[in-house]
Write a protein that holds these residues in place. Structure first.
Motif, PDB file in Angstrom:
ATOM      1  N   TYR A 134       0.853  -1.191   0.000  1.00  0.00           N
ATOM      2  CA  TYR A 134       0.000   0.000   0.000  1.00  0.00           C
ATOM      3  C   TYR A 134       0.889   1.241   0.000  1.00  0.00           C
ATOM      4  O   TYR A 134       1.923   1.272   0.679  1.00  0.00           O
ATOM      5  CB  TYR A 134      -0.898   0.005   1.249  1.00  0.00           C
ATOM      6  CG  TYR A 134      -1.722   1.245   1.426  1.00  0.00           C
ATOM      7  CD1 TYR A 134      -2.807   1.513   0.605  1.00  0.00           C
ATOM      8  CD2 TYR A 134      -1.414   2.168   2.422  1.00  0.00           C
ATOM      9  CE1 TYR A 134      -3.559   2.671   0.769  1.00  0.00           C
ATOM     10  CE2 TYR A 134      -2.164   3.322   2.596  1.00  0.00           C
ATOM     11  CZ  TYR A 134      -3.232   3.563   1.761  1.00  0.00           C
ATOM     12  OH  TYR A 134      -3.982   4.710   1.922  1.00  0.00           O
ATOM     13  N   ILE A 135       0.496   2.250  -0.761  1.00  0.00           N
ATOM     14  CA  ILE A 135       1.153   3.556  -0.725  1.00  0.00           C
ATOM     15  C   ILE A 135       0.096   4.583  -0.346  1.00  0.00           C
ATOM     16  O   ILE A 135      -0.914   4.717  -1.036  1.00  0.00           O
ATOM     17  CB  ILE A 135       1.797   3.919  -2.076  1.00  0.00           C
ATOM     18  CG1 ILE A 135       2.870   2.895  -2.449  1.00  0.00           C
ATOM     19  CG2 ILE A 135       2.383   5.333  -2.026  1.00  0.00           C
ATOM     20  CD1 ILE A 135       3.509   3.123  -3.803  1.00  0.00           C
ATOM     21  N   ASP A 136       0.317   5.262   0.756  1.00  0.00           N
ATOM     22  CA  ASP A 136      -0.634   6.270   1.230  1.00  0.00           C
ATOM     23  C   ASP A 136      -0.658   7.431   0.233  1.00  0.00           C
ATOM     24  O   ASP A 136       0.374   8.065  -0.010  1.00  0.00           O
ATOM     25  CB  ASP A 136      -0.203   6.764   2.612  1.00  0.00           C
ATOM     26  CG  ASP A 136      -1.240   7.653   3.265  1.00  0.00           C
ATOM     27  OD1 ASP A 136      -1.853   8.494   2.559  1.00  0.00           O
ATOM     28  OD2 ASP A 136      -1.451   7.514   4.482  1.00  0.00           O
ATOM     29  N   PRO A 137      -1.816   7.712  -0.359  1.00  0.00           N
ATOM     30  CA  PRO A 137      -1.890   8.783  -1.368  1.00  0.00           C
ATOM     31  C   PRO A 137      -1.643  10.175  -0.789  1.00  0.00           C
ATOM     32  O   PRO A 137      -1.265  11.086  -1.519  1.00  0.00           O
ATOM     33  CB  PRO A 137      -3.315   8.658  -1.918  1.00  0.00           C
ATOM     34  CG  PRO A 137      -4.075   7.902  -0.896  1.00  0.00           C
ATOM     35  CD  PRO A 137      -3.100   7.056  -0.146  1.00  0.00           C
ATOM     36  N   ASP A 138      -1.839  10.335   0.520  1.00  0.00           N
ATOM     37  CA  ASP A 138      -1.658  11.654   1.131  1.00  0.00           C
ATOM     38  C   ASP A 138      -0.186  12.018   1.318  1.00  0.00           C
ATOM     39  O   ASP A 138       0.215  13.158   1.106  1.00  0.00           O
ATOM     40  CB  ASP A 138      -2.367  11.727   2.489  1.00  0.00           C
ATOM     41  CG  ASP A 138      -3.876  11.607   2.346  1.00  0.00           C
ATOM     42  OD1 ASP A 138      -4.411  12.037   1.296  1.00  0.00           O
ATOM     43  OD2 ASP A 138      -4.513  11.075   3.276  1.00  0.00           O
ATOM     44  N   ASN A 139       0.621  11.032   1.726  1.00  0.00           N
ATOM     45  CA  ASN A 139       2.016  11.343   2.037  1.00  0.00           C
ATOM     46  C   ASN A 139       3.028  10.463   1.279  1.00  0.00           C
ATOM     47  O   ASN A 139       4.223  10.596   1.485  1.00  0.00           O
ATOM     48  CB  ASN A 139       2.256  11.227   3.541  1.00  0.00           C
ATOM     49  CG  ASN A 139       1.853   9.875   4.086  1.00  0.00           C
ATOM     50  OD1 ASN A 139       1.785   8.898   3.362  1.00  0.00           O
ATOM     51  ND2 ASN A 139       1.579   9.829   5.384  1.00  0.00           N
ATOM     52  N   ASN A 140       2.523   9.569   0.446  1.00  0.00           N
ATOM     53  CA  ASN A 140       3.354   8.646  -0.334  1.00  0.00           C
ATOM     54  C   ASN A 140       4.188   7.685   0.514  1.00  0.00           C
ATOM     55  O   ASN A 140       5.166   7.137   0.026  1.00  0.00           O
ATOM     56  CB  ASN A 140       4.266   9.395  -1.320  1.00  0.00           C
ATOM     57  CG  ASN A 140       3.495   9.938  -2.493  1.00  0.00           C
ATOM     58  OD1 ASN A 140       2.500   9.352  -2.922  1.00  0.00           O
ATOM     59  ND2 ASN A 140       3.931  11.072  -3.000  1.00  0.00           N
TER      60      ASN A 140
END
Length: 114
Positions: free
Chosen positions: A31-37
């Motif tokens: 998973y890659i957090d879209p908010d903070n990468n």
């Protein structure tokens, strides 16, 4: 889920290596957090990372590792490992012959000194 720093510590792979493996599609984060990468890895990623660590220690190239990872059934892994084993055995034989050649060369030089 494990942050990249935690995952790096767990697997022995550096954060830079993990980023590179993701870039070449060898081991992508779960998973890659879209908010903070931020990159996150899971337990399935851990199994694959440990496999990659082993393959690297066995002398697999990045391309060979990609080939293994693309074959999700790992059906060809045994054959690849056996090929790698034979290659390593041949390298050992070649290095042993070189050592023997060096020993003979050194011995012949010492005979001339006497």
């Amino acid at each position: 889920m494990y942050k990249i720093s935690e995952f790096a510590e767990m697997t022995g792979l550096s954060k830079e290596t993990l980023r590179y493996y993701a870039e070449v599609k060898l081991l992508e984060p779960a998973y890659i957090d879209p908010d903070n990468n931020y990159r996150y890895y899971d337990d399935g990623s851990y199994f694959l990372a440990i496999l990659l660590v082993k393959l690297r220690r066995f002398g697999f190239t990045i391309q060979e590792m990609i080939s293994v990872m693309n074959d999700e059934s790992f059906a060809n892994l045994e054959a690849l490992l056996l090929q790698k084993r034979e290659k390593i055995k041949m390298q050992i034989e070649n290095l042993t012959l070189k050592v023997e050649e060096i020993d003979c060369f050194l011995a012949s030089g010492m005979e001339e000194d006497e």
